[in-house]
Design a protein around this motif. Structure first.
Motif, PDB file in Angstrom:
ATOM      1  N   LEU A  20       0.149   6.946  -5.287  1.00 25.41           N
ATOM      2  CA  LEU A  20      -1.275   6.640  -5.436  1.00 25.41           C
ATOM      3  C   LEU A  20      -1.496   5.272  -6.078  1.00 25.41           C
ATOM      4  CD1 LEU A  20      -2.639  10.137  -6.506  1.00 25.41           C
ATOM      5  CD2 LEU A  20      -2.939   9.007  -4.300  1.00 25.41           C
ATOM      6  N   ASP A  21      -0.688   4.926  -7.070  1.00 22.60           N
ATOM      7  CA  ASP A  21      -0.831   3.606  -7.691  1.00 22.60           C
ATOM      8  C   ASP A  21      -0.495   2.498  -6.697  1.00 22.60           C
ATOM      9  OD1 ASP A  21      -1.718   4.583 -10.084  1.00 22.60           O
ATOM     10  OD2 ASP A  21       0.196   4.385 -11.125  1.00 22.60           O
ATOM     11  N   SER A  22       0.494   2.725  -5.851  1.00 24.64           N
ATOM     12  CA  SER A  22       0.839   1.703  -4.855  1.00 24.64           C
ATOM     13  C   SER A  22      -0.242   1.572  -3.785  1.00 24.64           C
ATOM     14  CB  SER A  22       2.203   2.013  -4.215  1.00 24.64           C
ATOM     15  OG  SER A  22       2.168   3.161  -3.390  1.00 24.64           O
ATOM     16  N   ILE A  23      -0.957   2.649  -3.511  1.00 25.23           N
ATOM     17  CA  ILE A  23      -2.088   2.580  -2.570  1.00 25.23           C
ATOM     18  C   ILE A  23      -3.204   1.734  -3.157  1.00 25.23           C
ATOM     19  CG2 ILE A  23      -3.884   3.919  -1.399  1.00 25.23           C
ATOM     20  CD1 ILE A  23      -1.845   6.264  -1.314  1.00 25.23           C
ATOM     21  N   LYS A  24      -3.456   1.888  -4.437  1.00 25.44           N
ATOM     22  CA  LYS A  24      -4.519   1.132  -5.098  1.00 25.44           C
ATOM     23  C   LYS A  24      -4.280  -0.381  -5.022  1.00 25.44           C
ATOM     24  CE  LYS A  24      -5.856   2.705  -9.158  1.00 25.44           C
ATOM     25  NZ  LYS A  24      -5.788   3.309 -10.517  1.00 25.44           N
ATOM     26  N   TYR A  95       7.020   4.789  -2.641  1.00 24.97           N
ATOM     27  CA  TYR A  95       6.330   3.597  -3.125  1.00 24.97           C
ATOM     28  C   TYR A  95       5.988   2.771  -1.893  1.00 24.97           C
ATOM     29  CZ  TYR A  95       5.399  -0.940  -5.161  1.00 24.97           C
ATOM     30  OH  TYR A  95       4.799  -2.120  -5.492  1.00 24.97           O
ATOM     31  N   LEU A  96       4.703   2.404  -1.742  1.00 17.20           N
ATOM     32  CA  LEU A  96       4.256   1.656  -0.574  1.00 17.20           C
ATOM     33  C   LEU A  96       4.061   0.196  -0.958  1.00 17.20           C
ATOM     34  CD1 LEU A  96       1.570   4.148   0.796  1.00 17.20           C
ATOM     35  CD2 LEU A  96       4.041   4.094   1.252  1.00 17.20           C
ATOM     36  N   PRO A  97       4.848  -0.729  -0.393  1.00 11.80           N
ATOM     37  CA  PRO A  97       4.628  -2.147  -0.666  1.00 11.80           C
ATOM     38  C   PRO A  97       3.194  -2.546  -0.355  1.00 11.80           C
ATOM     39  CG  PRO A  97       6.689  -1.819   0.512  1.00 11.80           C
ATOM     40  CD  PRO A  97       5.988  -0.498   0.498  1.00 11.80           C
ATOM     41  N   LYS A  98       2.712  -3.615  -0.987  1.00  9.12           N
ATOM     42  CA  LYS A  98       1.282  -3.927  -0.968  1.00  9.12           C
ATOM     43  C   LYS A  98       0.714  -4.223   0.416  1.00  9.12           C
ATOM     44  CE  LYS A  98       1.919  -8.829  -2.153  1.00  9.12           C
ATOM     45  NZ  LYS A  98       1.576  -9.902  -3.151  1.00  9.12           N
ATOM     46  N   THR A  99       1.554  -4.617   1.373  1.00 11.06           N
ATOM     47  CA  THR A  99       1.060  -4.894   2.729  1.00 11.06           C
ATOM     48  C   THR A  99       1.284  -3.713   3.674  1.00 11.06           C
ATOM     49  OG1 THR A  99       3.158  -5.950   3.343  1.00 11.06           O
ATOM     50  CG2 THR A  99       1.409  -7.388   2.483  1.00 11.06           C
ATOM     51  N   PHE A 100       1.602  -2.549   3.142  1.00 11.79           N
ATOM     52  CA  PHE A 100       1.957  -1.399   3.969  1.00 11.79           C
ATOM     53  C   PHE A 100       0.834  -1.039   4.947  1.00 11.79           C
ATOM     54  CE2 PHE A 100       2.215   3.161   4.811  1.00 11.79           C
ATOM     55  CZ  PHE A 100       3.545   3.333   5.151  1.00 11.79           C
ATOM     56  N   LYS A 218       8.458  -4.216   8.737  1.00 15.19           N
ATOM     57  CA  LYS A 218       7.059  -4.133   8.343  1.00 15.19           C
ATOM     58  C   LYS A 218       6.760  -2.677   7.984  1.00 15.19           C
ATOM     59  CE  LYS A 218       5.306  -8.286   8.732  1.00 15.19           C
ATOM     60  NZ  LYS A 218       4.640  -8.983   7.619  1.00 15.19           N
ATOM     61  N   ALA A 219       5.808  -2.471   7.076  1.00 12.67           N
ATOM     62  CA  ALA A 219       5.303  -1.137   6.726  1.00 12.67           C
ATOM     63  C   ALA A 219       6.433  -0.157   6.393  1.00 12.67           C
ATOM     64  CB  ALA A 219       4.450  -0.580   7.868  1.00 12.67           C
ATOM     65  N   VAL A 220       7.324  -0.571   5.528  1.00 11.09           N
ATOM     66  CA  VAL A 220       8.448   0.268   5.104  1.00 11.09           C
ATOM     67  C   VAL A 220       8.088   0.980   3.804  1.00 11.09           C
ATOM     68  CG1 VAL A 220      10.849   0.259   4.316  1.00 11.09           C
ATOM     69  CG2 VAL A 220      10.159  -1.172   6.260  1.00 11.09           C
TER      70      VAL A 220
END
Length: 260
Positions: A20-24, A95-100, A218-220
């Motif tokens: 959730l924090d990585s989505i924000k 954890y989703l990188p910021k450009t996910f 991309k989108a990893v």
């Protein structure tokens, strides 16, 4: 295009908090986030309610009673609730990188669905991620599939391909148009326990005439380490998968339509 991000979870609020924090922090926020919860306890519910107070986009909690591993039903209920045109489905231990989300938006194409990749974090680096809620660096130890951490337009254009098989299916990072999910009646709820429900849905999507984009560099998602789920139901689940393959099925009977 409105993106509905569906995040699956079950009784691991610490990992879900990282997700959730990585989505924000995303460069492109999804239209909405739906937490597909397979029956987590009160501590997870209360944590999600806390996030709802100041989350930068709409956050829903879709909860079902805990009667065993029912991932397909949990996802289907979230799909039925989704108001977006395009669904990105991830596990709540990434954890989703910021450009996910931005990368998934750029990869979306009509008559296609997208398989994203993952980086496997080992036990030690996972402890650090859970504690700090920050991405490890490319040079951090205890990482598998390290090359997937590279985010590159050039490499992505070279290595992203149409691959119309179910090989390397990863349900933890998957995207498709909502209308296509409904067309095949979503996930097959005949599956009980872990295994093969993602591959079986991929087979039905391919049987419907869609192409599978295998997205690279991309989108990893960065997968936080945990013990593997029980494989007790894998043989039975494989039979359901095999039926979809052999009979060239497009729709499942026990799917998302019951929630509309």
């Amino acid at each position: 295009m409105r993106i509905s991000l569906i995040v699956t979870t079950y009784n691991w609020k610490e990992a879900l908090s990282v997700t959730l924090d990585s989505i924000k922090a995303q460069t492109l926020l999804p239209y909405e986030v739906i937490i597909a919860d397979d029956g987590s306890k009160l501590d997870t519910v209360e944590m999600i309610q806390g996030y709802m107070e100041d989350f930068p986009t709409t956050l829903f909690h879709s909860w079902q009673e805990d009667t065993g591993f029912r991932l397909a039903a949990s996802r289907n209920k979230a799909i039925a609730k989704a108001q977006g045109d395009y669904l990105v489905i991830v596990d709540g231990d990434l954890y989703l990188p910021k450009t996910f989300i931005e990368s998934h938006a750029n990869a979306a194409k009509n008559k296609c669905f997208v398989q994203g990749g993952r980086v496997l974090l080992g036990p030690e680096v996972s402890k650090q991620v859970l504690k700090e809620k920050l991405s490890p660096s490319f040079f951090s130890p205890d990482i598998r599939n390290r090359h997937n951490m590279i985010d590159s337009n050039l490499l992505s254009s070279l290595f992203t391909k149409i691959r119309n098989t179910d090989k390397s299916t990863r349900g933890c990072n998957f995207a498709l148009w909502k209308e296509d999910a409904i067309m095949v009646n979503g996930y097959n709820e005949d599956f009980e326990g872990w295994g093969r429900e993602d591959s079986e849905m991929v087979i039905r999507l391919l049987n419907s005439g869609l192409d599978r984009i295998y997205l690279k560099f991309k989108a990893v998602g960065y997968h936080i380490y945990h013990n593997e789920n029980s494989r007790d139901m894998l043989d039975k689940n494989h039979d359901i998968y095999q039926k979809a393959l052999e009979e060239k099925l497009v729709r499942c009977v026990n799917g998302v339509d019951k929630y509309f």
